[in-house]
Enzyme design. Structure first.
Site, PDB file in Angstrom:
ATOM      1  N   GLU A 166      55.075   4.184  14.426  1.00  0.00           N
ATOM      2  CA  GLU A 166      54.765   2.765  14.672  1.00  0.00           C
ATOM      3  C   GLU A 166      55.016   1.866  13.467  1.00  0.00           C
ATOM      4  O   GLU A 166      54.142   1.085  13.062  1.00  0.00           O
ATOM      5  CB  GLU A 166      53.335   2.605  15.189  1.00  0.00           C
ATOM      6  CG  GLU A 166      53.152   3.259  16.548  1.00  0.00           C
ATOM      7  CD  GLU A 166      51.921   2.794  17.304  1.00  0.00           C
ATOM      8  OE1 GLU A 166      51.090   2.065  16.728  1.00  0.00           O
ATOM      9  OE2 GLU A 166      51.792   3.168  18.481  1.00  0.00           O
ATOM     10  N   GLU A 368      52.900   8.985  22.500  1.00  0.00           N
ATOM     11  CA  GLU A 368      51.520   8.532  22.720  1.00  0.00           C
ATOM     12  C   GLU A 368      51.463   7.762  24.027  1.00  0.00           C
ATOM     13  O   GLU A 368      52.408   7.055  24.388  1.00  0.00           O
ATOM     14  CB  GLU A 368      51.015   7.607  21.592  1.00  0.00           C
ATOM     15  CG  GLU A 368      50.744   8.320  20.297  1.00  0.00           C
ATOM     16  CD  GLU A 368      50.154   7.406  19.221  1.00  0.00           C
ATOM     17  OE1 GLU A 368      49.435   6.440  19.561  1.00  0.00           O
ATOM     18  OE2 GLU A 368      50.442   7.670  18.038  1.00  0.00           O
TER      19      GLU A 368
HETATM   20  C1  BG6 Z   1      48.678   3.936  18.105  1.00  0.00           C
HETATM   21  C2  BG6 Z   1      48.573   4.756  16.860  1.00  0.00           C
HETATM   22  O1  BG6 Z   1      48.832   2.615  17.708  1.00  0.00           O
HETATM   23  O2  BG6 Z   1      47.633   3.880  18.986  1.00  0.00           O
HETATM   24  C3  BG6 Z   1      47.410   5.716  16.826  1.00  0.00           C
HETATM   25  O3  BG6 Z   1      49.773   5.418  16.587  1.00  0.00           O
HETATM   26  C4  BG6 Z   1      46.221   5.061  17.472  1.00  0.00           C
HETATM   27  O4  BG6 Z   1      47.195   6.081  15.492  1.00  0.00           O
HETATM   28  C5  BG6 Z   1      46.544   4.789  18.922  1.00  0.00           C
HETATM   29  O5  BG6 Z   1      45.031   5.764  17.342  1.00  0.00           O
HETATM   30  C6  BG6 Z   1      45.416   4.168  19.698  1.00  0.00           C
HETATM   31  O6  BG6 Z   1      45.005   3.003  19.039  1.00  0.00           O
HETATM   32  P1  BG6 Z   1      43.506   2.776  18.585  1.00  0.00           P
HETATM   33  O7  BG6 Z   1      43.544   1.513  17.794  1.00  0.00           O
HETATM   34  O8  BG6 Z   1      42.724   2.677  19.844  1.00  0.00           O
HETATM   35  O9  BG6 Z   1      43.128   3.953  17.766  1.00  0.00           O
END
Ligand code: BG6
Length: 468
Positions: A166, A368
């Site tokens: 990211e 993700e």
């Molecule tokens: C992504 C990241 O932005 O989203 C992760 O790569 C992150 O590190 C995931 O945990 C979920 O976002 P958040 O802010 O809910 O942890």
């Protein structure tokens, strides 16, 4: 398009799950590890945990990998903490840190789980940050050296590599994530961005040199941007934001050139980076083997309103804030939201797959996707039917994308196990495995299989044929 019959998931589809080092490992200063920018922050959003213990995966990885094997994972995407390998970023290599990832990778391989390693997931060594971080060109060579160390160490066992997690979110929402100190001028952010592009290109070349059968790709957060209405100026604003948020990163990673709309935006806003002649040669000389991307939901934007309301407060990976004269963030009235205000758009997942495939013609790996929620542990169980619904709806769209002809390598939802979110604490849970701890009380850190664990195990066992 609707189909009478869907294509099956490929037999070698990488059914996986994801994590990142600083969010899951803990042991933030053990066995010679140096502090990262996350450790050095010192303060975190009110009411949220720090990352010193996280899910204690550093000490419990064997138990966790056994659970991943029981889940049936074909792949596990994790990140390597730069500060375990080279504590100050560019100095001595730390043998104890190197040994930890050998143990983890060996356990995965022994369990038949394909390791997918992210080289850098938000946790820049604090010592490098003290020397200017990514804004300083020397960081590029520090990353290349780190890359060489880990390719030589793990390249015979790890064949799937992701460069930078990211990068686009670190540029656009670095303050929210905690990777950027408040108040950085945009020009500094985009100079840092340019240096990360160079670092990524060098890592790509090194991977292809040192890991002959290795595959490497970028891992941005890609979310297609919709216009709020069919007004041509809203469509234009969505096109602009697509260029700024998505294509700037992937046109560079894949085609080795700045996206022209994004470059015009950088010039217009006084944020264009200094680019050396040799940079362009380097950037144009690489091509990734696949595109990894993180997807949570689409964005919706509108034309700038020019009434002072274009820039909203806050913002994070999934909440667009808008920019004066460029675009305004908008809500999509057709989409529900999570408990944390993130929109949910499974069909947007298919739209995003198609856009990426049409644009780049490279295989896609989802690194993700998932639902953050306040899970409840009751009698050793977590009934997270809402997460099952979210994941099922998104997996259905992957199968539709595959039927559309998109090449998809695998799906690694966030997250394999509960961990600490980037800025909303440990109470915002994503995992298939519950970790018993609270924000500030570590309790016993015991592991429990959630309902989604049993459901995903069945999905994997049937290669996506049974999503019920
Ligand atoms: C992504 C990241 O932005 O989203 C992760 O790569 C992150 O590190 C995931 O945990 C979920 O976002 P958040 O802010 O809910 O942890």
């Amino acid at each position: 398009m609707q189909y009478r019959e869907l294509k099956a998931f490929p037999a070698d589809f990488l059914w996986g799950a994801s994590s990142s080092a600083y969010q899951v490992e803990g042991a933030w200063n053990e066995d010679g590890k140096g502090p990262s920018v996350i450790d050095a922050r010192g303060h975190y959003p009110p009411g949220t945990s720090d990352y010193t213990v996280a899910s204690d995966h550093y000490h419990r990885f064997a138990e966790d990998v056994a659970l991943f094997a029981e889940l049936g994972l074909k792949a596990y995407r994790f990140s390597i903490a730069w500060t375990r390998i080279i504590p100050d970023g560019d100095g001595e290599v730390n043998p104890a840190g190197v040994a930890f990832y050998h143990r983890l990778i060996d356990a995965l391989v022994a369990a038949g789980i394909t390791p997918i390693a992210t080289m850098y997931h938000f946790d820049l060594p604090a010592a490098l940050d003290g020397k200017g971080g990514w804004q300083d060109r020397t960081c590029v060579d520090a990353f290349a050296r780190f890359a060489e160390v880990i390719f030589r160490e793990y390249g015979d066992k790890v064949k799937h590599w992701l460069t930078i997690n990211e990068q686009n979110m670190m540029v656009l929402y670095g303050e929210a994530i905690g990777t950027v100190k408040p108040g950085q001028p945009k020009s500094a952010l985009y100079q840092a961005n340019h240096h990360m592009m160079l670092a990524q290109a060098k890592a790509n070349l090194l991977c292809h040199e040192l890991v002959p059968d290795g595959l490497i790709g970028p891992a941005p957060n890609i979310a297609l941007c919709y216009p709020e209405t069919c007004h041509p100026s809203d469509v234009l604003a969505a096109d602009d934001f697509n260029a700024i948020r998505n294509w700037l990163y992937l046109d560079m990673a894949v085609e080795g050139r700045y996206n022209s709309v994004a470059w015009a935006y950088l010039e217009e806003t006084g944020a264009a980076p200094q680019v050396a002649e040799e940079d362009l040669e380097l950037l144009a000389s690489v091509r990734p083997d696949f595109i990894a991307f993180n997807y949570y939901a689409t964005h919706t934007v509108a034309r700038p309103r020019e009434d002072g309301s274009d820039v909203a407060a806050g913002g994070d990976q999934q909440i667009a804030v808008g920019e004066k004269g460029i675009y305004a963030g908008a809500a999509n009235p057709y989409l529900p939201k999570t408990e944390f205000g993130w929109e949910i758009d499974p069909i947007g997942f298919r739209n995003t797959f198609r856009a990426l495939w049409d644009r780049y013609h490279l295989p896609l790996l989802v690194t993700e996707n998932g639902l953050g929620a306040f899970d409840k542990l009751e009698d050793g169980q977590v009934h997270d039917g809402y997460r099952i619904d979210y994941l099922r709806d998104h997996i259905e769209q992957i199968q539709l994308a595959i039927t559309d002809g998109v090449g998809v390598l695998g799906y690694c939802p966030w997250s394999a196990i509960d961990l600490v979110s980037t800025h909303q604490g440990v109470s915002k849970r994503y995992g298939f495995i519950y970790v018993r701890r609270d924000e500030f009380d570590l309790l016993d850190l015991a592991r429990f299989k959630k309902d989604s664990f049993h459901w995903y195990a069945k999905v994997i066992a049937t290669s996506g044929a049974d999503l019920s």
